[in-house]
Design a protein around this motif. Structure first.
Motif, PDB file in Angstrom:
ATOM      1  N   ASP A   1      15.662  24.952 -11.278  1.00 53.73           N
ATOM      2  CA  ASP A   1      16.501  24.136 -12.664  1.00 53.73           C
ATOM      3  C   ASP A   1      15.331  23.062 -13.613  1.00 53.73           C
ATOM      4  O   ASP A   1      15.121  22.611 -14.179  1.00 53.73           O
ATOM      5  CB  ASP A   1      17.833  23.392 -12.604  1.00 53.73           C
ATOM      6  N   GLY A   2      14.059  23.809 -13.565  1.00 52.53           N
ATOM      7  CA  GLY A   2      12.890  23.222 -14.152  1.00 52.53           C
ATOM      8  C   GLY A   2      12.487  21.369 -14.126  1.00 52.53           C
ATOM      9  O   GLY A   2      11.424  21.443 -14.216  1.00 52.53           O
ATOM     10  N   ARG A   3      12.676  20.668 -12.728  1.00 58.78           N
ATOM     11  CA  ARG A   3      12.552  19.933 -12.423  1.00 58.78           C
ATOM     12  C   ARG A   3      11.351  19.953 -11.808  1.00 58.78           C
ATOM     13  O   ARG A   3      10.985  20.856 -10.889  1.00 58.78           O
ATOM     14  CB  ARG A   3      13.420  19.009 -11.694  1.00 58.78           C
ATOM     15  N   ILE A   4      10.205  19.397 -11.774  1.00 55.46           N
ATOM     16  CA  ILE A   4       8.952  18.637 -11.780  1.00 55.46           C
ATOM     17  C   ILE A   4       8.169  18.263 -10.308  1.00 55.46           C
ATOM     18  O   ILE A   4       8.808  17.246 -11.188  1.00 55.46           O
ATOM     19  CB  ILE A   4       7.898  20.270 -12.280  1.00 55.46           C
ATOM     20  N   PHE A   5       7.693  17.760  -9.237  1.00 57.22           N
ATOM     21  CA  PHE A   5       6.896  17.476  -8.291  1.00 57.22           C
ATOM     22  C   PHE A   5       6.224  17.405  -8.820  1.00 57.22           C
ATOM     23  O   PHE A   5       5.276  18.444  -7.863  1.00 57.22           O
ATOM     24  CB  PHE A   5       7.991  16.596  -7.300  1.00 57.22           C
TER      25      PHE A   5
ATOM     26  N   THR B   1      -7.311  21.562 -18.269  1.00 58.62           N
ATOM     27  CA  THR B   1      -7.712  21.525 -16.701  1.00 58.62           C
ATOM     28  C   THR B   1      -6.613  20.863 -15.742  1.00 58.62           C
ATOM     29  O   THR B   1      -5.574  20.741 -16.003  1.00 58.62           O
ATOM     30  CB  THR B   1      -8.141  20.644 -16.399  1.00 58.62           C
ATOM     31  N   VAL B   2      -6.755  21.518 -14.272  1.00 58.08           N
ATOM     32  CA  VAL B   2      -5.846  21.707 -13.087  1.00 58.08           C
ATOM     33  C   VAL B   2      -5.727  20.421 -13.284  1.00 58.08           C
ATOM     34  O   VAL B   2      -7.120  20.354 -12.525  1.00 58.08           O
ATOM     35  CB  VAL B   2      -5.924  23.062 -12.309  1.00 58.08           C
ATOM     36  N   THR B   3      -4.984  19.643 -12.835  1.00 58.86           N
ATOM     37  CA  THR B   3      -4.960  18.309 -12.385  1.00 58.86           C
ATOM     38  C   THR B   3      -4.207  18.135 -11.043  1.00 58.86           C
ATOM     39  O   THR B   3      -4.565  16.661 -10.241  1.00 58.86           O
ATOM     40  CB  THR B   3      -4.364  17.564 -13.106  1.00 58.86           C
ATOM     41  N   LEU B   4      -3.197  18.821 -10.808  1.00 60.66           N
ATOM     42  CA  LEU B   4      -2.538  17.572  -9.680  1.00 60.66           C
ATOM     43  C   LEU B   4      -1.786  19.135  -8.692  1.00 60.66           C
ATOM     44  O   LEU B   4      -1.351  20.409  -9.400  1.00 60.66           O
ATOM     45  CB  LEU B   4      -1.362  16.764 -10.035  1.00 60.66           C
ATOM     46  N   ALA B   5      -1.064  19.294  -7.196  1.00 61.95           N
ATOM     47  CA  ALA B   5      -0.914  20.596  -6.868  1.00 61.95           C
ATOM     48  C   ALA B   5       0.751  20.103  -7.881  1.00 61.95           C
ATOM     49  O   ALA B   5       1.646  18.433  -7.756  1.00 61.95           O
ATOM     50  CB  ALA B   5      -0.467  19.677  -5.660  1.00 61.95           C
TER      51      ALA B   5
ATOM     52  N   ASP C   1       9.276  26.947  -6.403  1.00 66.00           N
ATOM     53  CA  ASP C   1       8.436  27.659  -6.601  1.00 66.00           C
ATOM     54  C   ASP C   1       6.789  26.405  -6.667  1.00 66.00           C
ATOM     55  O   ASP C   1       7.288  24.957  -7.010  1.00 66.00           O
ATOM     56  CB  ASP C   1       7.842  27.943  -8.470  1.00 66.00           C
ATOM     57  N   GLU C   2       5.416  26.644  -5.610  1.00 60.58           N
ATOM     58  CA  GLU C   2       4.324  26.143  -5.790  1.00 60.58           C
ATOM     59  C   GLU C   2       3.422  26.483  -7.067  1.00 60.58           C
ATOM     60  O   GLU C   2       2.936  28.124  -7.631  1.00 60.58           O
ATOM     61  CB  GLU C   2       3.619  26.590  -4.186  1.00 60.58           C
ATOM     62  N   GLY C   3       3.227  25.468  -7.535  1.00 62.36           N
ATOM     63  CA  GLY C   3       2.272  25.877  -8.101  1.00 62.36           C
ATOM     64  C   GLY C   3       1.193  23.979  -8.482  1.00 62.36           C
ATOM     65  O   GLY C   3       0.817  23.371  -7.919  1.00 62.36           O
ATOM     66  N   PHE C   4       0.741  24.341 -10.039  1.00 66.27           N
ATOM     67  CA  PHE C   4       0.046  23.060 -10.771  1.00 66.27           C
ATOM     68  C   PHE C   4       0.253  22.614 -11.631  1.00 66.27           C
ATOM     69  O   PHE C   4       0.891  23.305 -12.428  1.00 66.27           O
ATOM     70  CB  PHE C   4      -1.226  23.448 -10.130  1.00 66.27           C
TER      71      PHE C   4
ATOM     72  N   LEU D   1       1.744  25.706 -14.082  1.00 65.86           N
ATOM     73  CA  LEU D   1       1.043  26.164 -14.349  1.00 65.86           C
ATOM     74  C   LEU D   1       1.673  27.114 -12.638  1.00 65.86           C
ATOM     75  O   LEU D   1       1.047  26.200 -11.195  1.00 65.86           O
ATOM     76  CB  LEU D   1      -0.157  26.799 -14.459  1.00 65.86           C
ATOM     77  N   ASP D   2       1.823  28.605 -12.347  1.00 66.07           N
ATOM     78  CA  ASP D   2       2.149  29.121 -11.129  1.00 66.07           C
ATOM     79  C   ASP D   2       0.667  29.010 -10.155  1.00 66.07           C
ATOM     80  O   ASP D   2      -0.260  29.199 -11.158  1.00 66.07           O
ATOM     81  CB  ASP D   2       2.844  29.967 -11.375  1.00 66.07           C
ATOM     82  N   ARG D   3       0.265  29.736  -9.489  1.00 70.10           N
ATOM     83  CA  ARG D   3      -0.734  29.827  -8.646  1.00 70.10           C
ATOM     84  C   ARG D   3      -1.386  30.569  -9.623  1.00 70.10           C
ATOM     85  O   ARG D   3      -2.903  30.417  -9.601  1.00 70.10           O
ATOM     86  CB  ARG D   3      -0.833  30.551  -7.113  1.00 70.10           C
ATOM     87  N   HIS D   4      -0.840  31.715  -9.587  1.00 69.14           N
ATOM     88  CA  HIS D   4      -2.256  32.490 -10.521  1.00 69.14           C
ATOM     89  C   HIS D   4      -2.514  32.077 -11.832  1.00 69.14           C
ATOM     90  O   HIS D   4      -3.674  32.033 -11.863  1.00 69.14           O
ATOM     91  CB  HIS D   4      -1.005  34.029 -10.771  1.00 69.14           C
ATOM     92  N   ALA D   5      -1.502  31.771 -12.527  1.00 75.81           N
ATOM     93  CA  ALA D   5      -1.740  31.200 -13.155  1.00 75.81           C
ATOM     94  C   ALA D   5      -3.011  30.314 -13.287  1.00 75.81           C
ATOM     95  O   ALA D   5      -3.725  29.992 -14.186  1.00 75.81           O
ATOM     96  CB  ALA D   5      -0.638  30.664 -14.772  1.00 75.81           C
ATOM     97  N   ALA D   6      -2.708  29.047 -13.054  1.00 75.44           N
ATOM     98  CA  ALA D   6      -4.150  28.096 -12.385  1.00 75.44           C
ATOM     99  C   ALA D   6      -5.066  29.419 -12.097  1.00 75.44           C
ATOM    100  O   ALA D   6      -6.538  28.705 -12.340  1.00 75.44           O
ATOM    101  CB  ALA D   6      -3.501  26.790 -11.339  1.00 75.44           C
TER     102      ALA D   6
END
Length: 97
Positions: free
Chosen positions: A19-23, A9-13, A51-54, A62-67
């Motif tokens: 460089d691969g770091r995700i927040f 499931t999608v859990t967080l924005a 890039d904004e995703g989840f 996941l990017d927005r489309h994949a989510a």
């Protein structure tokens, strides 16, 4: 039931740097605030492109489309608010990767 056997499931924005770091955050503005604070505390420049995703319950970005596809939604312009009201939303730990 182990996490790998549960439906994903999608859990967080989230936002992702090149460089691969995700927040992560409950909303994208919270994820951006986390990124800004991290960069400031380390005296490094904030990347211009993000890039904004989840993030999912399986800790995948996941990017927005994949989510949208994962959640079975038809609208490509999903927002973090839609994640909260989705029937597939599951609370997460809030841990940044």
């Amino acid at each position: 039931m182990s996490a790998s056997l549960r439906p994903e499931t999608v859990t967080l924005a989230a936002i992702k740097f090149a460089d691969g770091r995700i927040f992560t955050g409950v909303a994208h503005f919270e994820a951006r605030d986390e990124a800004i604070n991290c960069c400031r505390s380390r005296s490094i420049p904030l990347p211009l492109e993000i890039d904004e995703g989840f993030v999912t319950s399986h800790r995948r970005y996941l990017d927005r489309h994949a989510a949208v596809m994962l959640m079975g939604l038809e609208d490509y312009t999903m927002s973090s608010a839609q994640v909260e009201v989705s029937r597939r939303f599951a609370p997460a730990t809030g841990v940044n990767m």
